[in-house]
Design a protein around this motif. Structure first.
Motif, short mmCIF file in Angstrom:
data_model
loop_
_atom_site.label_atom_id
_atom_site.label_comp_id
_atom_site.label_asym_id
_atom_site.label_seq_id
_atom_site.Cartn_x
_atom_site.Cartn_y
_atom_site.Cartn_z
N MET A 131 0.85 -1.18 0.00
CA MET A 131 0.00 0.00 0.00
C MET A 131 0.89 1.24 0.00
O MET A 131 1.69 1.44 0.89
CB MET A 131 -0.88 -0.02 1.25
CG MET A 131 -2.01 0.98 1.18
SD MET A 131 -2.98 0.93 2.69
CE MET A 131 -4.20 -0.26 2.22
N ASN A 132 0.78 2.04 -1.03
CA ASN A 132 1.64 3.20 -1.17
C ASN A 132 0.90 4.45 -0.71
O ASN A 132 -0.08 4.85 -1.29
CB ASN A 132 2.06 3.32 -2.64
CG ASN A 132 3.37 4.03 -2.80
OD1 ASN A 132 3.92 4.53 -1.83
ND2 ASN A 132 3.86 4.04 -4.01
N LYS A 133 1.36 5.07 0.33
CA LYS A 133 0.72 6.26 0.89
C LYS A 133 1.43 7.51 0.41
O LYS A 133 2.62 7.53 0.21
CB LYS A 133 0.77 6.22 2.41
CG LYS A 133 0.20 4.95 2.99
CD LYS A 133 -1.10 5.21 3.65
CE LYS A 133 -1.62 4.00 4.33
NZ LYS A 133 -2.38 3.13 3.56
N GLU A 141 -4.80 7.24 1.64
CA GLU A 141 -4.58 6.82 0.25
C GLU A 141 -5.53 7.55 -0.70
O GLU A 141 -6.70 7.74 -0.39
CB GLU A 141 -4.77 5.31 0.13
CG GLU A 141 -4.26 4.76 -1.16
CD GLU A 141 -4.25 3.24 -1.15
OE1 GLU A 141 -3.88 2.68 -2.17
OE2 GLU A 141 -4.61 2.64 -0.13
N ASN A 142 -4.99 7.96 -1.83
CA ASN A 142 -5.72 8.68 -2.89
C ASN A 142 -6.16 10.08 -2.50
O ASN A 142 -6.99 10.68 -3.16
CB ASN A 142 -6.94 7.87 -3.37
CG ASN A 142 -6.53 6.54 -3.96
OD1 ASN A 142 -5.52 6.45 -4.64
ND2 ASN A 142 -7.31 5.52 -3.68
N TYR A 178 1.35 11.41 6.89
CA TYR A 178 0.92 10.33 6.01
C TYR A 178 -0.54 10.60 5.65
O TYR A 178 -1.42 10.53 6.50
CB TYR A 178 1.05 8.97 6.70
CG TYR A 178 2.48 8.58 6.96
CD1 TYR A 178 3.21 7.88 6.00
CD2 TYR A 178 3.11 8.92 8.15
CE1 TYR A 178 4.52 7.52 6.22
CE2 TYR A 178 4.43 8.57 8.38
CZ TYR A 178 5.13 7.87 7.41
OH TYR A 178 6.44 7.52 7.64
N GLU A 183 -3.72 10.01 7.64
CA GLU A 183 -3.79 8.77 8.40
C GLU A 183 -3.08 8.93 9.73
O GLU A 183 -3.59 8.55 10.77
CB GLU A 183 -3.14 7.64 7.59
CG GLU A 183 -3.26 6.29 8.26
CD GLU A 183 -2.69 5.20 7.39
OE1 GLU A 183 -1.84 4.46 7.90
OE2 GLU A 183 -3.09 5.10 6.22
#
Length: 192
Positions: A1-3, A43-44, A40, A32
């Protein structure tokens, strides 16, 4: 999972983390988590240029800075890794700092060292010493540790080496500092 990660310069303590979390909430930035030197994002999540500029301005008001270059980001990661290890880690470092930084940041230490020295006008080793002395000042100000305990806690080979480095940086011996501690300690920046 790329944050998606935003790098923040000058974050050095848990209060900085709380301040950045509060800023993100005020600016409706979906994140997050926030830790030393990093936000962070969920995602997206995309941040508009306007919102990013506002974040940049608000961070500057509290002495922090949004990092926008890869090299500056790497330097910030070096500083954060050192600060985390010296000030907040409960585990002793079983390898030397050069190995630790290389493993943690996935770069040869010689590259990290050159980059840091060029940008910061000091070596990584000097930065480590300054962080250790800052931690020593904090421990000395508590007035509940003996000097040899502090030297051991900061992984100095002996109390003499610790005392010599402390005096080189602060101009005072650790015992003099501990006896004459004032409410306000000089920060590292004031010593340079």
């Amino acid at each position: 999972m790329n944050k998606f990660v935003l790098d923040i310069e000058n974050m050095v303590c848990p209060r900085c983390v709380l301040a950045v979390e509060n800023l993100c909430q005020e600016l409706n930035i979906d994140f997050e988590k926030v830790e030393l030197g990093k936000i962070y994002l969920i995602e997206n999540t995309e941040i508009s240029a306007e919102k990013q500029e506002k974040l940049k301005q608000e961070l500057q008001k509290i002495g922090l800075r949004l990092i926008e270059s890869d090299k500056k980001s790497l330097i910030n990661s070096i500083k954060t890794a050192i600060i985390n290890q010296i000030h907040y880690s409960e585990k002793p470092l079983n390898i030397n700092f050069s190995e630790y930084l290389s493993q943690k940041l996935y770069h040869e230490y010689s590259y990290l060292s050159r980059l840091f020295s060029t940008s910061e006008n000091m070596t990584i080793e000097k930065y480590i010493v300054l962080q250790k002395i800052e931690k020593a000042k904090e421990l000395l100000s508590l007035k509940k540790y003996r000097i040899n305990e502090i030297a051991s806690f900061l992984y100095y080979k002996n109390t003499s080496h610790f005392s010599t480095q402390f005096k080189q940086v602060t101009g005072q011996t650790p015992s003099y500092y501990q006896k004459n501690i004032s409410e306000k300690r000089k920060t590292i920046d004031a010593l340079q």
